[in-house]
Design an enzyme around this catalytic site. Structure first.
Site, PDB file in Angstrom:
ATOM      1  N   HIS A 206       0.804  -1.224   0.000  1.00  0.00           N
ATOM      2  CA  HIS A 206       0.000   0.000   0.000  1.00  0.00           C
ATOM      3  C   HIS A 206       0.837   1.275   0.000  1.00  0.00           C
ATOM      4  O   HIS A 206       0.300   2.368  -0.095  1.00  0.00           O
ATOM      5  CB  HIS A 206      -0.932   0.034   1.219  1.00  0.00           C
TER       6      HIS A 206
HETATM    7  C1  UD1 Z   1      -2.128   5.073   6.255  1.00  0.00           C
HETATM    8  C2  UD1 Z   1      -0.830   5.494   6.937  1.00  0.00           C
HETATM    9  C3  UD1 Z   1       0.210   4.403   6.774  1.00  0.00           C
HETATM   10  C4  UD1 Z   1      -0.314   3.078   7.248  1.00  0.00           C
HETATM   11  C5  UD1 Z   1      -1.589   2.766   6.495  1.00  0.00           C
HETATM   12  C6  UD1 Z   1      -2.178   1.444   6.916  1.00  0.00           C
HETATM   13  C7  UD1 Z   1      -0.351   7.904   6.942  1.00  0.00           C
HETATM   14  C8  UD1 Z   1       0.532   8.939   6.359  1.00  0.00           C
HETATM   15  N1  UD1 Z   1      -0.283   6.703   6.358  1.00  0.00           N
HETATM   16  O1  UD1 Z   1      -1.871   4.987   4.858  1.00  0.00           O
HETATM   17  O2  UD1 Z   1       1.349   4.754   7.556  1.00  0.00           O
HETATM   18  O3  UD1 Z   1       0.665   2.087   7.007  1.00  0.00           O
HETATM   19  O4  UD1 Z   1      -2.522   3.812   6.772  1.00  0.00           O
HETATM   20  O5  UD1 Z   1      -3.308   1.141   6.167  1.00  0.00           O
HETATM   21  O6  UD1 Z   1      -1.051   8.175   7.886  1.00  0.00           O
HETATM   22  N2  UD1 Z   1      -9.267   4.664   2.134  1.00  0.00           N
HETATM   23  C9  UD1 Z   1     -10.462   4.008   2.179  1.00  0.00           C
HETATM   24  N3  UD1 Z   1     -10.977   3.672   3.409  1.00  0.00           N
HETATM   25  C10 UD1 Z   1     -10.330   3.973   4.557  1.00  0.00           C
HETATM   26  C11 UD1 Z   1      -9.104   4.664   4.500  1.00  0.00           C
HETATM   27  C12 UD1 Z   1      -8.579   4.998   3.287  1.00  0.00           C
HETATM   28  O7  UD1 Z   1     -11.071   3.721   1.173  1.00  0.00           O
HETATM   29  O8  UD1 Z   1     -10.845   3.646   5.630  1.00  0.00           O
HETATM   30  C13 UD1 Z   1      -8.659   4.981   0.818  1.00  0.00           C
HETATM   31  C14 UD1 Z   1      -8.938   6.367   0.357  1.00  0.00           C
HETATM   32  O9  UD1 Z   1      -9.024   6.368  -1.030  1.00  0.00           O
HETATM   33  C15 UD1 Z   1      -7.690   7.110   0.762  1.00  0.00           C
HETATM   34  C16 UD1 Z   1      -6.615   6.037   0.585  1.00  0.00           C
HETATM   35  O10 UD1 Z   1      -7.263   4.825   0.924  1.00  0.00           O
HETATM   36  O11 UD1 Z   1      -7.464   8.244   0.021  1.00  0.00           O
HETATM   37  C17 UD1 Z   1      -5.414   6.238   1.440  1.00  0.00           C
HETATM   38  O12 UD1 Z   1      -5.763   6.337   2.835  1.00  0.00           O
HETATM   39  P1  UD1 Z   1      -4.863   7.195   3.863  1.00  0.00           P
HETATM   40  O13 UD1 Z   1      -5.409   7.085   5.241  1.00  0.00           O
HETATM   41  O14 UD1 Z   1      -4.619   8.544   3.309  1.00  0.00           O
HETATM   42  O15 UD1 Z   1      -3.456   6.486   3.799  1.00  0.00           O
HETATM   43  P2  UD1 Z   1      -3.051   4.953   3.819  1.00  0.00           P
HETATM   44  O16 UD1 Z   1      -2.456   4.660   2.492  1.00  0.00           O
HETATM   45  O17 UD1 Z   1      -4.157   4.087   4.301  1.00  0.00           O
END
Ligand code: UD1
Length: 376
Positions: A206
């Protein structure tokens, strides 16, 4: 009652906070107030973990959701600041290195509320990683720094953090793993998913550096498809990766199984019985070390070097061509010897709770002189 605000926000936070809350139960004079920022949300990224880990329902959910890093951080800062205004918190506890960790730590110190950081001192020395910035900022403003391994203590000392603030307590995520392993095994996740124990590989990816660039994601997926001709590949796909794969129009071939993100117990069950795990996650490098399962990490660096020196982890760099030869080494019976780092013994939660309790008993004006920690 003394109130401690305990913050979780994203998936990897939940298993780190659970043992801290459990440990604090031994101190009835302390009232933990659980805040979920809502950085991760919904059933598969959040709710299932609360249910399976027996976490209490959050006292407050800030419902922040997804956004750009700066905007997400800013929105958490503002919402958490508003919450702090209404509480009389003696201390704020944050865990890990996600945006929620840094944002809530900053909001707290701006109000002169001391911050305790669980999993302090880890450094990849790669500032292009959003988590590295979160780690540096959070540690710089924290009053109590809980380290999971001696290298983390050394990093903090080298940055000038006084030894009195640093506590080597072990790894609370491994408390959760040990506690839930029997339940996870009883669910027989590999069999339920049509896999033979010890005869498949688990993959998670991811990190922006691997999945955000379509060219590198395509190369990784091609390498995984080749791997799937050697051993079944089981890949529960993180939502961010799922979106990128959809953009590429990727369809898996034979042996390559894509799945929705899994809950804690099923993922632990699958990881524990895998021939090896291929990942770019930080937490999974640690969990495989504790389980004695070989781990191949698709990254050029790790903030968790102890999983390489004392665990089962091997860094592959960022070239997907390294995947197949590394997998062949394991498949030909040359897996690393399973070892588990010291103090990853299932007792980090009580150690952390004891230090927190001692801190909040000290007079407010006195800035933190808690008892020395074990292993120091
Ligand atoms: C975040 C953390 C990362 C951790 C990871 C575990 C930061 C900078 N990064 O990254 O350190 O390893 O979580 O999963 O805080 N999305 C969903 N549902 C959710 C959450 C996210 O669909 O519940 C999708 C959205 O499109 C979002 C993307 O995933 O834009 C990324 O989510 P985000 O929380 O920004 O970062 P992660 O890549 O999950």
């Amino acid at each position: 009652m003394t109130e401690i605000l305990c913050v979780v926000g994203a998936r990897p936070n939940f298993m780190k906070m659970a043992p801290v809350l459990e440990g604090l139960r031994a101190y009835p004079e302390i009232r933990p107030y659980l805040v979920h920022t809502g950085q991760h949300y919904g059933a598969e990224m959040s709710r299932v973990f609360f249910e399976e880990l027996g976490l209490p329902k959050p006292d407050q959910d800030l419902e922040i959701g997804s956004d750009t890093h700066a905007r997400q951080t800013a929105r958490i800062l503002m919402a958490f600041d508003d919450l702090l205004e209404t509480r009389s918190a003696r201390l704020v506890v944050v865990v890990g290195d996600v945006n929620s960790t840094m944002a809530c730590a900053l909001a707290a110190v701006k109000r002169e509320i001391p911050v305790a950081h669980v999993e302090a001192g880890l450094r990849s020395r790669d500032r292009s990683m959003p988590e590295e910035i979160n780690r540096l900022v959070t540690d710089a403003v924290s009053e109590i720094l809980f380290a999971t391994s001696p290298d983390a203590v050394e990093n903090l000392r080298a940055e000038g953090v006084p030894g009195s603030k640093i506590h080597l307590v072990g790894n609370p995520m491994i408390d959760t793993l040990m506690r839930h392993r029997p339940k996870a095994q009883a669910r027989r996740a590999p069999e339920r998913h049509g896999l033979t124990p010890r005869k498949y590989a688990v993959v998670t990816l991811h990190r922006p550096s691997n999945v955000d660039d379509p060219v590198s994601l395509r190369r990784i997926l091609d390498a995984l498809q080749t791997l799937a001709t050697r051993i079944p590949v089981w890949f529960p796909v993180h939502p961010r990766t799922r979106e990128r794969m959809k953009d590429l129009g990727f369809h898996p071939g034979p042996g390559f199984h894509l799945h929705e993100p899994l809950g804690y117990l099923d993922f632990l069950g699958l990881m524990g019985e895998a021939t090896f795990v291929l990942t770019d996650s930080g937490g999974i490098q640690e969990e495989t070390a504790a389980l004695g399962v070989p781990c191949l990490t698709l990254r050029a660096n790790t903030e968790r070097p102890i999983t390489v020196t004392e665990g089962t982890n091997r860094l592959l760099g960022d070239d997907p061509n390294a995947i197949l030869p590394a997998a062949e080494t394991i498949l030909s019976g040359n897996a690393p010897e399973p070892r588990c780092p010291e103090l990853w013994d299932g007792k980090a939660g009580p150690r952390i709770a004891r230090i927190l309790a001692s801190y909040v008993r000290s007079p407010v004006a006195d800035t933190a002189r808690p008892e020395p920690s074990p292993g120091r």
